[in-house]
Design a protein around this motif. Structure first.
Motif, PDB file in Angstrom:
ATOM      1  N   GLY A 225     -23.884  40.652 -12.425  1.00  0.00           N
ATOM      2  CA  GLY A 225     -22.938  41.037 -13.467  1.00  0.00           C
ATOM      3  C   GLY A 225     -23.373  40.647 -14.864  1.00  0.00           C
ATOM      4  N   PRO A 243     -16.219  38.515 -16.787  1.00  0.00           N
ATOM      5  CA  PRO A 243     -16.927  39.724 -17.210  1.00  0.00           C
ATOM      6  C   PRO A 243     -16.601  40.079 -18.663  1.00  0.00           C
ATOM      7  N   SER A 248     -17.081  48.624 -17.763  1.00  0.00           N
ATOM      8  CA  SER A 248     -16.369  49.183 -16.602  1.00  0.00           C
ATOM      9  C   SER A 248     -17.255  48.999 -15.375  1.00  0.00           C
ATOM     10  N   PRO A 249     -16.670  49.135 -14.176  1.00  0.00           N
ATOM     11  CA  PRO A 249     -17.522  49.022 -12.982  1.00  0.00           C
ATOM     12  C   PRO A 249     -18.692  50.013 -13.003  1.00  0.00           C
ATOM     13  N   ARG A 252     -21.258  48.670 -15.381  1.00  0.00           N
ATOM     14  CA  ARG A 252     -21.861  47.485 -14.770  1.00  0.00           C
ATOM     15  C   ARG A 252     -22.961  47.900 -13.802  1.00  0.00           C
ATOM     16  N   ARG A 253     -22.694  48.952 -13.051  1.00  0.00           N
ATOM     17  CA  ARG A 253     -23.702  49.422 -12.093  1.00  0.00           C
ATOM     18  C   ARG A 253     -24.947  49.911 -12.818  1.00  0.00           C
ATOM     19  N   TYR A 304     -18.951  34.649  -9.923  1.00  0.00           N
ATOM     20  CA  TYR A 304     -19.671  35.192  -8.766  1.00  0.00           C
ATOM     21  C   TYR A 304     -19.824  34.176  -7.628  1.00  0.00           C
ATOM     22  N   VAL A 335     -23.570  46.386  -5.334  1.00  0.00           N
ATOM     23  CA  VAL A 335     -23.146  45.654  -6.528  1.00  0.00           C
ATOM     24  C   VAL A 335     -22.154  44.562  -6.150  1.00  0.00           C
ATOM     25  N   LEU A 336     -22.363  43.372  -6.694  1.00  0.00           N
ATOM     26  CA  LEU A 336     -21.425  42.272  -6.469  1.00  0.00           C
ATOM     27  C   LEU A 336     -20.280  42.408  -7.461  1.00  0.00           C
ATOM     28  N   HIS A 337     -19.118  41.909  -7.077  1.00  0.00           N
ATOM     29  CA  HIS A 337     -17.962  42.057  -7.957  1.00  0.00           C
ATOM     30  C   HIS A 337     -17.506  40.713  -8.501  1.00  0.00           C
ATOM     31  N   PRO A 338     -17.192  40.657  -9.791  1.00  0.00           N
ATOM     32  CA  PRO A 338     -16.723  39.395 -10.365  1.00  0.00           C
ATOM     33  C   PRO A 338     -15.310  39.081  -9.871  1.00  0.00           C
ATOM     34  N   ARG A 339     -15.023  37.789  -9.760  1.00  0.00           N
ATOM     35  CA  ARG A 339     -13.676  37.370  -9.363  1.00  0.00           C
ATOM     36  C   ARG A 339     -13.077  36.558 -10.508  1.00  0.00           C
TER      37      ARG A 339
END
Ligand code: ADP
Length: 522
Positions: A225, A243, A248-249, A252-253, A304, A335-339
């Motif tokens: 990210g 983030p 946007s996702p 990000r990709r 992450y 893709v990993l997603h932020p939490r």
């Protein structure tokens, strides 16, 4: 197998690396200059080696002394931290030559990315968009004028060897090229010993967005990210978050794809950062790659769930990276997603009310914030003298919250708990930024401070903070009246101590008597 690491740095990053070593069951050897003999990184390490006098050239920048220290203390690897020698290919190579593992990428990757024009050429070849500009250094101001005209004003003249915002000049018109070129060259020569300059298009009010990458020797390159680092002063970052509200996702990709392609193009290994400028219309351009751990790495760690420094250690030992949820990310480009959301404020010994003038003096009293979602990565303690020899960064205050709004509320709370007496710091500045409506809306770009600075700095101080500072100052003054100044640091001889080494080893094995033992916890 790596069992002992030389930490070739000081301050908060040395402490950070030592912590990661200990969690991995690895012993850490600190190095220090004379004024740092009682610094926390020296005390936290299992052994410490004196390098020399205060000037970095005689201590933290002396490759020969560092290599000797590593060999003589029985280390198999060297962690360079950030700054100092972390991006000197010659240091990575010197380690290689004597059989020490350099915890970072191969020397050739550092070399390729350290030369900004070569990096630009490589990135273009790999299909990564770069800021429009020249692919080679400029010969003279005449060529600079010709190229600037082709690109279109305003332009940025930049040092090929650049770093830390040095050797950079904004040029708005042809009449300013000569002066800008000479000034950038002078500054670059002084800072890097290399006066080569190139030119690129000056982007109007972009955001600074960077992507964290990790690459191991098992062929995996992943992106963790973005970090938003637009709050800067003189091209140096002050506040970072992850983030970014602007990503946007889908974006990000695309950023992740560009970043992993960039790392792959130079055979990258370890942790690195690809910096981009993101324009207001949503295009992004490669700016540079930092081939080391970044100051702002904790915000990525918090969203992450990764310990980047421990991953660096594992990767250096030839192990595969171990990233939670990474199975889904795989080598196949997932893709990993932020939490949640994380924010970092750099707490520096600088006076924001006096043009950020660097400050020195004895840190007389320190109250570190804590509580839910708060992390303090510090390199100083009360009683310690802060000198002008090194970077003014004292510590980083990092918070995590479920949302950006919660993270901002938490940062305000944590900043209000922080008390530093003895020298001015950037603390009040950060508090005022957290209170600023534009910051709260996420309406930031790299010119934020130029535009909002006066308003932010003129804001009324917060009564809670002022009261806390006054109380702390009174306490310190009182202590000094009754007895000599608190000797908060131990007078353990700063040289390697067998007692400390033994107790630490016991602690690492989970034995008794060390801090890692179970005493007092049951
Ligand atoms: P350094 O290596 O010295 O840190 P960078 O190339 O990373 O230099 O740039 C640092 C900062 O300078 C960026 O974050 C941005 O704020 C500004 N900057 C650099 N290049 C440009 C550009 N072409 N247009 C606008 N701002 C720029």
């Amino acid at each position: 197998m790596i069992t002992r690491v030389l930490v070739a740095n000081r301050g908060e990053i040395a402490v950070r690396v030592i912590r990661a070593c200990h969690e991995e069951g690895i012993a850490a050897v600190a190095v220090y200059s004379e004024p740092d003999r009682l610094a926390p990184h020296v005390r936290d390490a299992d052994a410490a080696v004196l390098l020399g006098a205060a000037p970095a050239a005689e201590s933290y920048l002396d490759i020969k002394k560092l290599i000797t220290a590593a060999k003589e203390s029985g280390c198999q690897a060297v962690h360079p931290g950030y700054g100092f020698l972390s991006e000197r290919a010659a240091f990575a190579q010197a380690c290689d030559e004597v059989g020490l593992v350099f915890i970072g990428p191969p020397a050739q990757a550092i070399r390729a990315m350290g030369d900004k024009t070569e990096a630009r050429r490589r990135m273009q070849a790999a299909g990564v968009p770069v800021v429009p500009g020249t692919a080679a250094p400029l010969r003279d101001p005449v060529e600079a004028r010709r190229e600037a005209k082709r690109i279109g004003y305003p332009v940025m003249l930049k040092a090929v060897a650049g770093g830390g915002g040095k050797g950079m000049r904004l040029v708005g018109a042809e009449s300013e090229v000569e002066a800008g070129f000479q000034a950038a060259r002078r500054e670059a020569l002084k800072a890097f010993g290399d006066g080569s300059i190139y030119v690129e298009k000056y982007l109007e009010r972009p955001r600074h967005i960077e992507i964290q990458v990790l690459a191991d020797r098992h062929g995996r390159v992943i992106a963790l990210g973005e970090r938003e680092c637009s709050i800067q002063r003189r091209h140096q970052k002050l506040i970072e978050e992850s983030p970014s509200v602007a990503v946007s996702p889908a974006l990000r990709r695309r950023l992740a794809e560009a970043a992993t392609a960039a790392a792959g193009a130079v055979g990258y290994v370890g942790a690195g950062t690809i910096e981009f400028l993101l324009t207001r219309s949503g295009e992004f351009y490669f700016l540079e790659m930092n081939t080391r751990i970044q100051v702002e790495h904790p915000v990525t760690e918090l969203v992450y769930g990764v310990d980047l420094v421990r991953e660096q250690l594992r990767i250096a030992a030839g192990q595969p990276m171990r990233v939670h949820g990474a199975a889904a990310a795989g080598g196949g480009g997932g893709v990993l997603h932020p939490r949640g959301h994380a924010i970092e404020c750099r707490i520096t010994a600088e006076d924001p009310l006096n043009d950020f003038l660097p400050a020195s003096g004895v840190l007389q009293y320190l109250r570190v914030p804590s509580g839910p979602g708060v992390r303090w990565d510090g390199g100083v303690e009360a009683g310690q003298e802060v000198t002008l020899f090194y970077d003014p960064l004292l510590a980083k205050l990092i918070v995590w919250g479920e949302t950006r709004e919660v993270a901002i509320q938490r940062m305000r709370r944590a900043l209000s708990e922080l008390v530093i007496v003895g020298l001015p710091t950037s603390q009040a500045f950060h508090l005022r930024v957290m209170d600023d409506p534009d910051f709260q809306k996420g309406a930031v770009d790299i010119t934020y401070l130029e535009r909002a600075g006066a308003r932010v700095l003129a804001a009324t101080p917060r009564p809670g903070l002022e009261r806390a500072l006054a109380v702390a100052a009174a306490l310190v003054a009182d202590e000094h009246r009754d007895r000599p100044p608190p000797r908060l640091l131990t007078d353990r001889p700063p040289q390697s101590s067998p007692w400390i080494t033994t107790s630490r080893q016991e602690a690492l094995r989970g034995g008794r008597g060390g801090r890692g033992g179970r005493d007092g916890l049951e």
